[in-house]
Design a protein around this motif. Structure first.
Motif, PDB file in Angstrom:
ATOM      1  N   GLN A 181     -13.321 -74.607 -21.649  1.00  0.00           N
ATOM      2  CA  GLN A 181     -13.669 -75.985 -21.324  1.00  0.00           C
ATOM      3  C   GLN A 181     -12.748 -76.927 -22.070  1.00  0.00           C
ATOM      4  OE1 GLN A 181     -17.879 -76.557 -22.145  1.00  0.00           O
ATOM      5  NE2 GLN A 181     -18.406 -76.190 -20.011  1.00  0.00           N
ATOM      6  N   LYS A 182     -12.508 -78.084 -21.452  1.00  0.00           N
ATOM      7  CA  LYS A 182     -11.674 -79.107 -22.070  1.00  0.00           C
ATOM      8  C   LYS A 182     -12.189 -80.462 -21.618  1.00  0.00           C
ATOM      9  CE  LYS A 182      -6.929 -80.756 -22.525  1.00  0.00           C
ATOM     10  NZ  LYS A 182      -5.506 -80.562 -22.125  1.00  0.00           N
ATOM     11  N   SER A 183     -12.497 -81.327 -22.580  1.00  0.00           N
ATOM     12  CA  SER A 183     -13.018 -82.661 -22.256  1.00  0.00           C
ATOM     13  C   SER A 183     -11.931 -83.706 -22.482  1.00  0.00           C
ATOM     14  CB  SER A 183     -14.244 -82.973 -23.106  1.00  0.00           C
ATOM     15  OG  SER A 183     -13.867 -83.289 -24.433  1.00  0.00           O
ATOM     16  N   THR A 184     -12.306 -84.951 -22.255  1.00  0.00           N
ATOM     17  CA  THR A 184     -11.354 -86.048 -22.451  1.00  0.00           C
ATOM     18  C   THR A 184     -11.185 -86.421 -23.918  1.00  0.00           C
ATOM     19  OG1 THR A 184     -13.158 -87.634 -22.094  1.00  0.00           O
ATOM     20  CG2 THR A 184     -11.843 -87.004 -20.173  1.00  0.00           C
ATOM     21  N   ARG A 185     -12.107 -85.976 -24.777  1.00  0.00           N
ATOM     22  CA  ARG A 185     -11.983 -86.252 -26.202  1.00  0.00           C
ATOM     23  C   ARG A 185     -10.825 -85.453 -26.772  1.00  0.00           C
ATOM     24  NH1 ARG A 185     -15.647 -87.786 -30.569  1.00  0.00           N
ATOM     25  NH2 ARG A 185     -14.922 -86.844 -32.525  1.00  0.00           N
ATOM     26  N   TYR A 197     -22.453 -82.167 -37.766  1.00  0.00           N
ATOM     27  CA  TYR A 197     -22.028 -83.549 -37.961  1.00  0.00           C
ATOM     28  C   TYR A 197     -20.551 -83.693 -37.614  1.00  0.00           C
ATOM     29  CZ  TYR A 197     -21.016 -87.949 -40.332  1.00  0.00           C
ATOM     30  OH  TYR A 197     -20.593 -89.227 -40.632  1.00  0.00           O
ATOM     31  N   ARG A 198     -20.230 -84.728 -36.831  1.00  0.00           N
ATOM     32  CA  ARG A 198     -18.897 -85.068 -36.332  1.00  0.00           C
ATOM     33  C   ARG A 198     -18.513 -84.278 -35.070  1.00  0.00           C
ATOM     34  NH1 ARG A 198     -14.460 -87.214 -39.118  1.00  0.00           N
ATOM     35  NH2 ARG A 198     -15.001 -88.545 -40.889  1.00  0.00           N
ATOM     36  N   TYR A 199     -19.372 -83.423 -34.584  1.00  0.00           N
ATOM     37  CA  TYR A 199     -19.028 -82.590 -33.424  1.00  0.00           C
ATOM     38  C   TYR A 199     -20.002 -82.840 -32.269  1.00  0.00           C
ATOM     39  CZ  TYR A 199     -15.609 -79.992 -36.147  1.00  0.00           C
ATOM     40  OH  TYR A 199     -14.501 -79.641 -36.892  1.00  0.00           O
ATOM     41  N   PRO A 200     -19.733 -83.879 -31.441  1.00  0.00           N
ATOM     42  CA  PRO A 200     -20.594 -84.120 -30.284  1.00  0.00           C
ATOM     43  C   PRO A 200     -20.381 -83.060 -29.204  1.00  0.00           C
ATOM     44  CG  PRO A 200     -18.708 -85.597 -30.230  1.00  0.00           C
ATOM     45  CD  PRO A 200     -18.649 -84.854 -31.544  1.00  0.00           C
ATOM     46  N   GLY A 201     -21.421 -82.877 -28.372  1.00  0.00           N
ATOM     47  CA  GLY A 201     -21.336 -81.911 -27.295  1.00  0.00           C
ATOM     48  C   GLY A 201     -20.578 -82.436 -26.098  1.00  0.00           C
ATOM     49  N   TYR A 202     -20.620 -81.687 -24.978  1.00  0.00           N
ATOM     50  CA  TYR A 202     -19.814 -82.001 -23.807  1.00  0.00           C
ATOM     51  C   TYR A 202     -20.530 -82.904 -22.811  1.00  0.00           C
ATOM     52  CZ  TYR A 202     -16.181 -78.625 -24.976  1.00  0.00           C
ATOM     53  OH  TYR A 202     -15.152 -77.971 -25.577  1.00  0.00           O
ATOM     54  N   GLY A 203     -21.787 -83.198 -22.966  1.00  0.00           N
ATOM     55  CA  GLY A 203     -22.492 -83.971 -21.962  1.00  0.00           C
ATOM     56  C   GLY A 203     -22.779 -83.104 -20.741  1.00  0.00           C
ATOM     57  N   ILE A 204     -23.014 -83.763 -19.582  1.00  0.00           N
ATOM     58  CA  ILE A 204     -23.334 -83.007 -18.388  1.00  0.00           C
ATOM     59  C   ILE A 204     -22.112 -82.224 -17.913  1.00  0.00           C
ATOM     60  CG2 ILE A 204     -22.769 -84.951 -16.856  1.00  0.00           C
ATOM     61  CD1 ILE A 204     -25.049 -83.949 -15.037  1.00  0.00           C
ATOM     62  N   ASN A 205     -22.326 -80.990 -17.532  1.00  0.00           N
ATOM     63  CA  ASN A 205     -21.232 -80.155 -17.037  1.00  0.00           C
ATOM     64  C   ASN A 205     -21.803 -79.127 -16.075  1.00  0.00           C
ATOM     65  OD1 ASN A 205     -21.514 -77.398 -18.743  1.00  0.00           O
ATOM     66  ND2 ASN A 205     -21.977 -79.158 -20.061  1.00  0.00           N
ATOM     67  N   GLY A 206     -20.997 -78.758 -15.119  1.00  0.00           N
ATOM     68  CA  GLY A 206     -21.439 -77.804 -14.116  1.00  0.00           C
ATOM     69  C   GLY A 206     -20.321 -76.869 -13.709  1.00  0.00           C
ATOM     70  N   VAL A 207     -20.709 -75.755 -13.115  1.00  0.00           N
ATOM     71  CA  VAL A 207     -19.750 -74.775 -12.637  1.00  0.00           C
ATOM     72  C   VAL A 207     -20.343 -74.094 -11.412  1.00  0.00           C
ATOM     73  CG1 VAL A 207     -20.633 -72.971 -14.177  1.00  0.00           C
ATOM     74  CG2 VAL A 207     -18.310 -72.785 -13.273  1.00  0.00           C
ATOM     75  N   GLY A 208     -19.493 -73.808 -10.434  1.00  0.00           N
ATOM     76  CA  GLY A 208     -19.918 -73.119  -9.224  1.00  0.00           C
ATOM     77  C   GLY A 208     -18.874 -72.106  -8.809  1.00  0.00           C
ATOM     78  N   GLY A 213     -15.490 -75.468 -13.029  1.00  0.00           N
ATOM     79  CA  GLY A 213     -16.409 -76.545 -13.352  1.00  0.00           C
ATOM     80  C   GLY A 213     -15.741 -77.885 -13.503  1.00  0.00           C
ATOM     81  N   ASN A 214     -16.574 -78.917 -13.774  1.00  0.00           N
ATOM     82  CA  ASN A 214     -16.095 -80.298 -13.802  1.00  0.00           C
ATOM     83  C   ASN A 214     -15.307 -80.646 -15.047  1.00  0.00           C
ATOM     84  OD1 ASN A 214     -18.515 -80.121 -15.337  1.00  0.00           O
ATOM     85  ND2 ASN A 214     -18.717 -82.350 -15.275  1.00  0.00           N
ATOM     86  N   VAL A 215     -15.551 -79.974 -16.185  1.00  0.00           N
ATOM     87  CA  VAL A 215     -14.795 -80.291 -17.409  1.00  0.00           C
ATOM     88  C   VAL A 215     -13.709 -79.237 -17.606  1.00  0.00           C
ATOM     89  CG1 VAL A 215     -16.515 -81.670 -18.617  1.00  0.00           C
ATOM     90  CG2 VAL A 215     -16.650 -79.181 -18.716  1.00  0.00           C
ATOM     91  N   THR A 216     -12.929 -79.081 -16.550  1.00  0.00           N
ATOM     92  CA  THR A 216     -11.833 -78.098 -16.544  1.00  0.00           C
ATOM     93  C   THR A 216     -12.351 -76.749 -17.053  1.00  0.00           C
ATOM     94  OG1 THR A 216     -10.402 -79.964 -17.124  1.00  0.00           O
ATOM     95  CG2 THR A 216      -9.397 -77.787 -17.076  1.00  0.00           C
ATOM     96  N   THR A 217     -13.278 -76.201 -16.295  1.00  0.00           N
ATOM     97  CA  THR A 217     -13.984 -74.997 -16.732  1.00  0.00           C
ATOM     98  C   THR A 217     -13.688 -73.829 -15.801  1.00  0.00           C
ATOM     99  OG1 THR A 217     -15.748 -76.442 -17.533  1.00  0.00           O
ATOM    100  CG2 THR A 217     -16.232 -74.084 -17.426  1.00  0.00           C
ATOM    101  N   PRO A 218     -12.578 -73.146 -15.992  1.00  0.00           N
ATOM    102  CA  PRO A 218     -12.410 -71.893 -15.248  1.00  0.00           C
ATOM    103  C   PRO A 218     -13.223 -70.784 -15.908  1.00  0.00           C
ATOM    104  CG  PRO A 218     -10.506 -72.266 -16.637  1.00  0.00           C
ATOM    105  CD  PRO A 218     -11.407 -73.465 -16.803  1.00  0.00           C
ATOM    106  N   MET A 219     -13.802 -69.931 -15.097  1.00  0.00           N
ATOM    107  CA  MET A 219     -14.563 -68.810 -15.657  1.00  0.00           C
ATOM    108  C   MET A 219     -14.420 -67.607 -14.729  1.00  0.00           C
ATOM    109  SD  MET A 219     -17.587 -68.097 -13.791  1.00  0.00           S
ATOM    110  CE  MET A 219     -18.657 -67.527 -15.089  1.00  0.00           C
ATOM    111  N   ALA A 220     -14.469 -66.428 -15.340  1.00  0.00           N
ATOM    112  CA  ALA A 220     -14.393 -65.174 -14.602  1.00  0.00           C
ATOM    113  C   ALA A 220     -15.148 -64.112 -15.376  1.00  0.00           C
ATOM    114  CB  ALA A 220     -12.942 -64.748 -14.395  1.00  0.00           C
TER     115      ALA A 220
END
Length: 547
Positions: free
Chosen positions: A142-146, A530-541, A105-112
């Protein structure tokens, strides 16, 4: 005439002697012929009545008593084995032995994801031991820029099923590893928090055995149970062991009613920093009697036992009746029970807990009533209203010294009014639709607000086959604003959430698929805590393989 009469009488009396004499002397025979006119007449004879009267019939009924002596006679007889006529077996649809799904995925999202099983075997028959076994593995991260906004989730499970005519046994073992960080801080402002070790890792090991009877038996007794052991540890030096035993039995009576009984033993031992923090033992006994009618049933039961607050005794009553066959069904219940809150359940709900939290069970008494039904072939619905009184309900509140971590606080008595509704629709095999919603009204006794509890939740799922090989789906998850406290301890409301997700799956052949999923199309970085925002738009294929 009188002489002739006496002569005949004398002759009749003398015949036996004459016969005997003839046998002895063998005299020559002589035939005599007598000619005479005889006219006998009846004189002074008694006449018999031609219409006699019957004797009087006795009307009294006899009091008869029969006593049969019971005696069992042993008969040396063995019934011959009757072999059924051969019936052509219908071939079972084979199950795939393996399922593999990999993507990125786009936010460094490997999945298996991998699923293996022994498949369905045609050779299994009644009278022989049946078995099935498999394994499941899943990983995503997942890993974001934050700063430090990352997580990883790994789960594995081995399982087996063994069936006999008398019982089934399903052993299983598993391991899961959830890794995340206490990233609820601003790296530019909260320099002290940024300098801390904010890592958190949960390791959970578990195993158990499920068992029960797979089919009906002549005794009309059903049973099932589970013995489970869990061990949880985290990066902060906390651990918990949690053995659980659950047993349930049911006996069907001759009149179709049932006697049910259940036993539950649930023990938790929580340790933090090598110091015993708390033990919790919940013992429950649940007897019940189920009355079964043609279009209704009623179950009368109790739930009693003890927990860390002491002895409890609650009613467990339920009733259901068809009002319009399957189109309109009324149901109602009154149920009280003890609910487990331990390190595992609390950290599953909120993984950002401060170490050394107090654990305590809750008690809940609920009254509910509703309607459900299947008015059309492919349409179902359910609506229900309920009122609950929850004692020792857990809430979460940010810690004052480490505001990116949470403490568990309990409310002595919280009343909850809930309205639940759900709809389901299936158009042949082309479209599937499911929607559900909940509305809540909380009234707390000690807490100022029902912290982090939304007053509304809604979910929708739509699957549609454009063609046989292409399936698209859309999902919506939403909840209302939630109450919280900010760093200055002021009461605030965090914005609600509308999370829209889209996905597609294209089947190239029976063994190979490609897929794509896009989550949070609105890209709103909502705060569940509180203090924990989510990841926003994210996708995986990625791809799926089935074989």
């Amino acid at each position: 005439m009188k002489q002739i009469k006496w002569s005949l009488i004398l002759l009749f009396l003398a015949i036996p002697g004459l016969l005997q004499a003839q046998d002895d002397e063998q005299l020559p025979g002589q035939n005599l012929t007598v000619f005479s006119e005889i006219k006998p007449i009846l004189q002074e004879a008694d006449k018999i009545k031609l219409s006699p009267s019957l004797p009087r019939v006795e009307q009294a009924e006899p009091n008869l008593e029969y006593i049969f002596e019971e005696k069992q006679i042993e008969v040396a007889y063995e019934a011959p084995e009757v072999r059924p006529l051969a019936v052509k077996a219908e071939p079972l649809e084979p199950l795939p032995h393996a399922f593999v799904k990999v993507g990125f995925g786009n936010v460094t999202t490997p999945m298996a994801e991998v699923y293996l099983n022994s498949g369905r075997k045609q050779k299994y028959r009644k009278g022989k031991t049946k078995s099935n076994y498999g394994a499941a593995f899943k990983y995503i991260s997942q890993k974001s820029t934050r700063a430090e906004q990352l997580y990883s989730d790994f789960r594995s499970r081995l399982f087996a099923d063994f069936y006999t005519d008398a019982a089934y046994f399903s052993p299983y073992v598993g391991y899961s590893r959830d890794g995340n960080r206490f990233y609820g801080y601003d790296a530019d402002k909260d320099t002290a928090l940024a300098a801390m070790d904010n890592k958190q890792i949960f390791n959970y090991y578990y195993g158990g055995l499920k068992f029960g009877n797979p089919e009906e038996n002549d005794a009309h007794i059903d049973f099932d149970g589970e013995l489970r052991m869990g061990y949880l540890s985290d990066y902060l030096g906390q651990s918990e062991i949690n053995p659980v035993l659950r047993l349930k039995g049911s006996k069907e009576m001759d009149n179709g009613h049932r006697i049910n009984a259940g036993i539950r033993l649930d023990y938790s031992r929580f340790t933090a920093f090598d110091t015993l923090m708390q033990t919790q033992l919940i013992f429950g006994f649940h007897p019940a009697y189920r009355i079964q009618g043609d279009i209704w049933f009623a179950e009368l039961g109790l739930r009693t036992g003890s927990d860390d607050h002491g002895f409890f005794l609650y009613p467990d009553l339920s009733f259901e009746r068809q009002l319009i066959e399957e189109s309109l069904v009324f149901n109602a219940r009154i149920r009280g029970q003890s609910l487990k809150n331990n390190f595992k359940t609390l950290s599953d709900e909120n993984p950002y807990l401060q170490a050394g939290q107090r654990i305590a069970s809750s008690r809940n008494l609920a009254v509910a009533a509703g309607l459900s039904g299947v008015p059309f072939r492919n349409f179902s619905y359910r609506v229900e209203g309920s009122y609950s009184n929850r004692r020792f309900m857990p809430y979460f509140m940010n810690d004052t010294l480490l505001p990116n971590r949470f403490n568990v606080i309990y409310d002595t008595a919280t009343s909850i009014v809930n309205l639940h509704a759900e709809l389901g629709y299936e158009l042949s095999k082309k479209m599937h639709f499911l929607a559900s919603g909940d509305f809540y009204k909380y009234s707390t006794s000690e807490q100022f607000k029902p912290w982090y509890k939304p007053s509304m939740k809604f979910s929708l799922l739509l699957q549609y086959f454009v063609v046989e090989s292409l399936r698209i789906e859309a999902g919506v998850n939403a909840f209302s604003k939630i109450w919280a406290r900010d760093d200055a301890r002021a009461v605030i409301q965090l914005p609600g959430l509308v999370d829209i997700n889209l996905g597609a799956d294209y089947k190239i052949n029976e063994s190979f698929h490609i897929f794509v999923n896009v989550n949070n199309l609105s890209s709103v970085k909502y705060q569940r805590w509180y203090r924990y925002p989510g990841y926003g738009i994210n996708g995986v294929g990625g791809i799926k393989m089935i074989f």
